[in-house]
Design a protein around this motif. Structure first.
Motif, PDB file in Angstrom:
ATOM      1  N   LEU A  33       0.809  -1.218   0.000  1.00 57.82           N
ATOM      2  CA  LEU A  33       0.000   0.000   0.000  1.00 57.82           C
ATOM      3  C   LEU A  33       0.845   1.271   0.000  1.00 57.82           C
ATOM      4  CD1 LEU A  33      -2.763  -0.907   2.644  1.00 57.82           C
ATOM      5  CD2 LEU A  33      -2.636  -1.517   0.213  1.00 57.82           C
ATOM      6  N   LEU A  34       0.413   2.227  -0.800  1.00 55.49           N
ATOM      7  CA  LEU A  34       0.931   3.592  -0.751  1.00 55.49           C
ATOM      8  C   LEU A  34      -0.171   4.456  -0.141  1.00 55.49           C
ATOM      9  CD1 LEU A  34       3.084   5.744  -1.536  1.00 55.49           C
ATOM     10  CD2 LEU A  34       1.860   5.984  -3.710  1.00 55.49           C
ATOM     11  N   ILE A  35       0.130   5.068   1.003  1.00 53.61           N
ATOM     12  CA  ILE A  35      -0.919   5.776   1.748  1.00 53.61           C
ATOM     13  C   ILE A  35      -0.524   7.234   1.943  1.00 53.61           C
ATOM     14  CG2 ILE A  35      -2.293   5.822   3.859  1.00 53.61           C
ATOM     15  CD1 ILE A  35      -1.651   2.893   4.276  1.00 53.61           C
ATOM     16  N   PRO A  36      -1.199   8.163   1.243  1.00 54.94           N
ATOM     17  CA  PRO A  36      -0.934   9.583   1.499  1.00 54.94           C
ATOM     18  C   PRO A  36      -1.523  10.005   2.851  1.00 54.94           C
ATOM     19  CG  PRO A  36      -2.691   9.336  -0.112  1.00 54.94           C
ATOM     20  CD  PRO A  36      -2.184   7.964   0.176  1.00 54.94           C
ATOM     21  N   VAL A  37      -0.783  10.822   3.586  1.00 59.09           N
ATOM     22  CA  VAL A  37      -1.218  11.259   4.910  1.00 59.09           C
ATOM     23  C   VAL A  37      -1.088  12.768   4.986  1.00 59.09           C
ATOM     24  CG1 VAL A  37      -0.942  10.971   7.400  1.00 59.09           C
ATOM     25  CG2 VAL A  37      -0.269   9.116   5.860  1.00 59.09           C
ATOM     26  N   THR A  38      -2.185  13.449   5.249  1.00 55.10           N
ATOM     27  CA  THR A  38      -2.139  14.902   5.439  1.00 55.10           C
ATOM     28  C   THR A  38      -2.269  15.283   6.909  1.00 55.10           C
ATOM     29  OG1 THR A  38      -4.528  15.028   5.060  1.00 55.10           O
ATOM     30  CG2 THR A  38      -3.095  15.350   3.146  1.00 55.10           C
ATOM     31  N   LYS A  48       3.745   1.913   2.738  1.00 60.13           N
ATOM     32  CA  LYS A  48       4.607   3.095   2.599  1.00 60.13           C
ATOM     33  C   LYS A  48       3.734   4.333   2.802  1.00 60.13           C
ATOM     34  CE  LYS A  48       7.870   3.248  -0.498  1.00 60.13           C
ATOM     35  NZ  LYS A  48       9.061   3.415   0.345  1.00 60.13           N
ATOM     36  N   PHE A  49       4.009   5.065   3.875  1.00 58.94           N
ATOM     37  CA  PHE A  49       3.279   6.302   4.152  1.00 58.94           C
ATOM     38  C   PHE A  49       3.962   7.464   3.440  1.00 58.94           C
ATOM     39  CE2 PHE A  49       2.263   3.841   8.065  1.00 58.94           C
ATOM     40  CZ  PHE A  49       0.882   3.819   7.918  1.00 58.94           C
ATOM     41  N   LEU A  55       3.865   9.553  12.726  1.00 55.78           N
ATOM     42  CA  LEU A  55       4.312   8.570  11.734  1.00 55.78           C
ATOM     43  C   LEU A  55       5.305   7.560  12.291  1.00 55.78           C
ATOM     44  CD1 LEU A  55       4.552  10.519   8.363  1.00 55.78           C
ATOM     45  CD2 LEU A  55       2.991   8.697   8.978  1.00 55.78           C
ATOM     46  N   PRO A  56       6.337   7.954  13.041  1.00 52.54           N
ATOM     47  CA  PRO A  56       7.222   6.937  13.634  1.00 52.54           C
ATOM     48  C   PRO A  56       6.474   5.978  14.558  1.00 52.54           C
ATOM     49  CG  PRO A  56       8.235   9.113  13.756  1.00 52.54           C
ATOM     50  CD  PRO A  56       6.831   9.324  13.314  1.00 52.54           C
ATOM     51  N   GLU A  57       5.477   6.504  15.289  1.00 56.81           N
ATOM     52  CA  GLU A  57       4.722   5.651  16.211  1.00 56.81           C
ATOM     53  C   GLU A  57       3.895   4.621  15.456  1.00 56.81           C
ATOM     54  OE1 GLU A  57       2.405   8.281  18.583  1.00 56.81           O
ATOM     55  OE2 GLU A  57       4.074   8.855  19.899  1.00 56.81           O
ATOM     56  N   VAL A  58       3.173   5.061  14.439  1.00 58.58           N
ATOM     57  CA  VAL A  58       2.308   4.135  13.702  1.00 58.58           C
ATOM     58  C   VAL A  58       3.155   3.137  12.905  1.00 58.58           C
ATOM     59  CG1 VAL A  58       2.018   5.477  11.560  1.00 58.58           C
ATOM     60  CG2 VAL A  58       0.156   4.022  12.366  1.00 58.58           C
ATOM     61  N   THR A 102       7.220  -1.637   6.838  1.00 56.43           N
ATOM     62  CA  THR A 102       6.647  -0.294   6.867  1.00 56.43           C
ATOM     63  C   THR A 102       7.733   0.755   6.714  1.00 56.43           C
ATOM     64  OG1 THR A 102       5.032  -1.143   8.466  1.00 56.43           O
ATOM     65  CG2 THR A 102       5.105   1.238   8.156  1.00 56.43           C
ATOM     66  N   SER A 103       7.444   1.794   5.946  1.00 58.16           N
ATOM     67  CA  SER A 103       8.350   2.929   5.828  1.00 58.16           C
ATOM     68  C   SER A 103       7.523   4.188   5.627  1.00 58.16           C
ATOM     69  CB  SER A 103       9.321   2.738   4.664  1.00 58.16           C
ATOM     70  OG  SER A 103       8.612   2.636   3.445  1.00 58.16           O
ATOM     71  N   TYR A 104       8.166   5.324   5.823  1.00 56.56           N
ATOM     72  CA  TYR A 104       7.460   6.584   5.618  1.00 56.56           C
ATOM     73  C   TYR A 104       8.443   7.638   5.132  1.00 56.56           C
ATOM     74  CZ  TYR A 104       9.400   7.915  10.177  1.00 56.56           C
ATOM     75  OH  TYR A 104      10.249   8.190  11.225  1.00 56.56           O
ATOM     76  N   THR A 105       7.914   8.612   4.417  1.00 58.19           N
ATOM     77  CA  THR A 105       8.730   9.734   3.963  1.00 58.19           C
ATOM     78  C   THR A 105       7.840  10.961   3.856  1.00 58.19           C
ATOM     79  OG1 THR A 105      10.346  10.438   2.311  1.00 58.19           O
ATOM     80  CG2 THR A 105       8.364   9.350   1.478  1.00 58.19           C
ATOM     81  N   TYR A 106       8.480  12.115   3.687  1.00 57.05           N
ATOM     82  CA  TYR A 106       7.748  13.375   3.627  1.00 57.05           C
ATOM     83  C   TYR A 106       7.924  13.999   2.248  1.00 57.05           C
ATOM     84  CZ  TYR A 106       7.839  12.959   8.735  1.00 57.05           C
ATOM     85  OH  TYR A 106       7.702  12.517  10.027  1.00 57.05           O
ATOM     86  N   ILE A 107       6.844  14.585   1.733  1.00 50.85           N
ATOM     87  CA  ILE A 107       6.917  15.341   0.487  1.00 50.85           C
ATOM     88  C   ILE A 107       6.255  16.693   0.718  1.00 50.85           C
ATOM     89  CG2 ILE A 107       6.940  13.307  -1.003  1.00 50.85           C
ATOM     90  CD1 ILE A 107       3.965  13.798  -1.557  1.00 50.85           C
ATOM     91  N   SER A 108       6.652  17.648  -0.096  1.00 49.47           N
ATOM     92  CA  SER A 108       6.074  18.997   0.020  1.00 49.47           C
ATOM     93  C   SER A 108       5.309  19.317  -1.254  1.00 49.47           C
ATOM     94  CB  SER A 108       7.184  20.033   0.236  1.00 49.47           C
ATOM     95  OG  SER A 108       7.898  19.757   1.422  1.00 49.47           O
TER      96      SER A 108
END
Length: 730
Positions: free
Chosen positions: A466-471, A494-495, A513-516, A527-533
């Motif tokens: 899954l690719l999950i956008p998070v606002t 992937k968040f 995000l680190p907690e989830v 699981t991984s996460y990253t930030y975009i602008s």
């Protein structure tokens, strides 16, 4: 307040810390009383072959050990430190624990050997009394200081060198035998009445003579410069002792006939130029081996304590003002006394040998892995061909099974037990290890092989990634349990956190995000996460999806949670179109108010608009991801699936078609599969009371209509769109 006195730790160089203990451990009791017997059985060329094979294994291990040592900052514990830094504390500890016990029990074996030689001089003393006296001497020397023990070893080394000279000097005072036997006929020994033996049995008797390459490495924490001391001291000791053994083959053949060599274990003593010095050498060899093992074993225990591997580790890791591992030495003393109390170590001696061999094998495996990975961090100053660790590893394991296959298997099983015990302890290493590089290399190799076999991803290998956008955190909180149930156990998440201009929201995301991610990882979900602008959610996600298309391990499904924020609905609608273009499937979750997933038990799967040729080409249209999602949820919820299939005049015409679909999909046996008329869909939706509806997204559907369906049915729903890269019928 008094300042704590600093510890004055004595450090040792190549000669004292590595060469001398390695040299003395290799030139031990077997050289004096079994080497002539080996020549008598195998002949000159046979004995040389045995030496060459044995030394090929130990020299390979010494070279592997030296190569790795020139690349890393080796800590205390020698082989334990080396293995731990490469393969992790679990494997290092699983090898280190039995290796420590082997070193400690070996002290008792050397004490027995010393006592047997001493008994001829002091026959009036009971064997146990002599054993305790000898061990008391070893303890006294070691507890005074390691430095004192090494000084004693210089004296012993001088005696051994003189004893070898006396054995060679025997050539000048004895009648020599020139009737050489180049290839022996392996007649056996006195113990079996010369009923015969074999090359490998003789090899097994000789092989322990050349072990001992770790004697210097065990002192790694007490060396001035381990990176230099260990390679120079170990390799030079192995080469010199090998030459000594080879020379003594010819000396033995000249001093006595093959019959004498077989019948008299004391040929070297009886035919020496000066017999007393050879007897002193025999006693010195066993005493030095006992000292070396008693000094080395506590260092391994100290290292195990420093890494918190054993119970009471802080106690084991304690040292005195001189830097001596005093508590570890006391524990080792009790283990040696236990070994002495057994009186006969023949039953466990093979097990001790096995643990030495496994340690040698693992050192070679580490060198093999490090070379194979070819990471930039692997820059040893001593480079060796890759064939060397292969020979060392294969040879060590082969010798184990030659000596005793049953004991070899038992020792391997015991190490596996230790490994699983340490895995459960969840050990943490500050220094890290090379395992991530190993698995990365395996992943790269697998990727290349997969691309060679099939450039396009096979539908049989599909899993939910899954690719999950998070606002904002609320996007995930309401859907967390559904996400977990959709991907477990082999999927991934992937968040993609979209940063806004709201600092408060961004700060919450940085914490959330680190907690989830940690929660999902605790369930063994990758699981991984990253930030975009970006100001525009749809445009930012479009660029991200296009970038991810170049990766092999990329997400395949866009997961969206629709909440009450109507400003995002237009972006979500655009994202569905972007997903289509980039061949992502879509799971759009619309929770019903605060009900969410209710009991997480009953699932209703709605299937419709099957293509006309699906029974021959197995293309069921936009229904694959819906079916697969339902199956994943049913498995993780341990729930029930109620399948409702819409009949039409094209692909799904009658009950036979539905039965075929059930056979191809293989729904769980407790599933209910029934048809319905598309005209009655609204009333069926209204009367349905499941925990979640799974519904394919039709071309005409939009976000507003999906929300209306959820509010109308008062049941949360997942709306699904296929990517054409999945197939529920395979």
């Amino acid at each position: 307040m008094k300042a704590e006195p600093t510890k004055t730790v004595k450090k040792f160089g190549t000669m004292a810390g590595v060469f001398t203990p390695t040299f003395l451990t290799i030139l031990g009791v077997i050289m004096y009383i079994r080497h002539p017997w080996v020549v008598g059985n195998a002949g000159i060329l046979g004995a040389l072959t045995i030496i060459i094979i044995a030394v090929a294994i130990t020299l390979s291990t010494a070279l592997s050990l030296s190569s790795i040592t020139t690349n890393i900052r080796i800590g205390s514990g020698g082989a334990f430190s080396l293995i731990s830094q490469s393969l992790g504390l679990e494997i290092g500890g699983a090898i280190g624990i039995p290796f420590f016990f082997s070193q400690a029990i070996a002290v008792a074996m050397y004490v027995f050997g010393f006592r047997e030689g001493l008994q001829s001089l002091l026959p009036e003393y009971a064997p146990l009394v002599l054993d305790l006296m000898v061990f008391a001497l070893v303890m006294l020397i070691a507890f005074i200081s390691t430095s004192f023990a090494f000084k004693i070893q210089y004296v012993i080394m001088a005696i051994i060198i003189l004893s070898i000279a006396s054995i060679v000097g025997g050539l000048f005072v004895n009648e020599l035998n020139y009737d050489f036997v180049w290839f022996g006929d392996y007649k056996g020994s006195v113990e079996n009445n010369f009923s015969g033996t074999s090359f490998w049995v003789v090899f097994a008797v000789f092989f322990p003579a050349v072990t001992g390459v770790m004697a210097g490495a065990n002192m790694s924490g007490d060396l001035k410069n381990p990176r230099k001391n260990i390679p120079v001291g170990t390799i030079s000791a192995v080469i010199i002792t090998t030459l000594v053994y080879m020379v003594l083959v010819f000396v033995a053949a000249l001093l006595a006939t093959p019959t004498e060599l077989l019948e008299n274990y004391n040929v070297f003593i009886d035919k020496a130029y000066y017999a007393p010095i050879v007897l002193a050498g025999l006693l010195g060899a066993t005493l030095s081996s006992a000292l070396g093992s008693f000094v080395g074993a506590p260092r391994i225990l100290l290292a195990l304590g420093e890494k918190r591997i054993l119970p009471k580790s802080p106690f084991l890791a304690k040292t005195n003002k001189k830097g001596e591992p005093i508590n570890a030495m006391i524990i080792t003393s009790f283990i040696v006394l236990l070994g002495l109390s057994l009186r006969d170590l023949n039953t466990i001696a093979p097990l001790i040998t096995m643990f030495f061999m496994i340690t040698y094998a693992m050192v070679n495996v580490v060198a093999l892995i490090e070379q194979s990975l070819a990471l930039p961090s692997f820059r040893p100053t001593l480079k060796i061909p890759i064939i060397i660790p292969i020979i060392g590893a294969f040879g060590s394991l082969t010798v184990m099974f030659i000596i005793n296959a049953i004991v070899a298997m038992a020792s391997i099983v015991l190490i596996i037990v230790f490994y699983y015990y340490l895995v459960k302890k969840k050990l943490k290493s500050d220094a890290g290890d090379s395992r991530s590089g190993l698995f990365t290399a395996l992943a790269e190799w697998s990727t290349k092989k997969t691309n060679e076999l099939s450039p396009n991803r096979e539908v049989r290998s599909w899993r939910p990634d899954l690719l999950i956008p998070v606002t904002a955190p609320k996007d995930i909180r309401s859907a967390f349990k559904l996400i977990e149930s959709t991907v477990a156990p082999k999927g991934s998440v992937k968040f993609l956190a979209v940063k806004s201009f709201d600092k408060d929201v961004d700060d919450k995301l940085n914490v959330f995000l680190p907690e989830v991610s940690a929660r999902l990882k605790s369930k063994n979900i990758a699981t991984s996460y990253t930030y975009i602008s970006g100001n525009d959610l749809a445009e930012s996600l479009k660029i991200s999806m296009q970038s991810l298309n170049a990766a092999f391990f990329k997400p395949n499904t866009l997961f969206l949670t629709v909440n009450g924020n109507e400003e995002l609905h237009e972006s979500y609608q655009k994202l569905i179109d972007v997903a289509k273009l980039n061949k992502y499937s879509v799971l759009l979750y619309v929770p019903f108010e605060n009900v969410g997933l209710s009991l997480e038990r009953d699932i209703t799967l709605w299937l419709k608009e099957f293509p006309s040729g699906w029974k021959t080409n197995f293309d069921i249209g936009n229904n694959d991801i819906s079916i697969l999602t339902a199956l994943m949820l049913q498995k993780n919820w341990k729930g029930n699936i109620n399948v409702k299939v819409a009949l039409d005049s094209l692909g799904m015409q009658n009950e036979e078609d539905i039965s075929l679909l059930n056979d191809l999909v293989r729904f769980p046996v407790n599933s209910i599969i029934e048809s319905y008329d598309i005209q009655s869909e609204a009333s069926l939706l209204k009367s349905n009371n499941s925990d979640i509806n799974i519904i394919p997204i039709l071309k005409e559907n939009n976000i507003k209509e999906m929300i209306e369906i959820v509010n109308f049915t008062r049941t949360s729903a997942i709306f699904c769109l296929d990517s054409l890269n999945e197939n529920a019928l395979v």
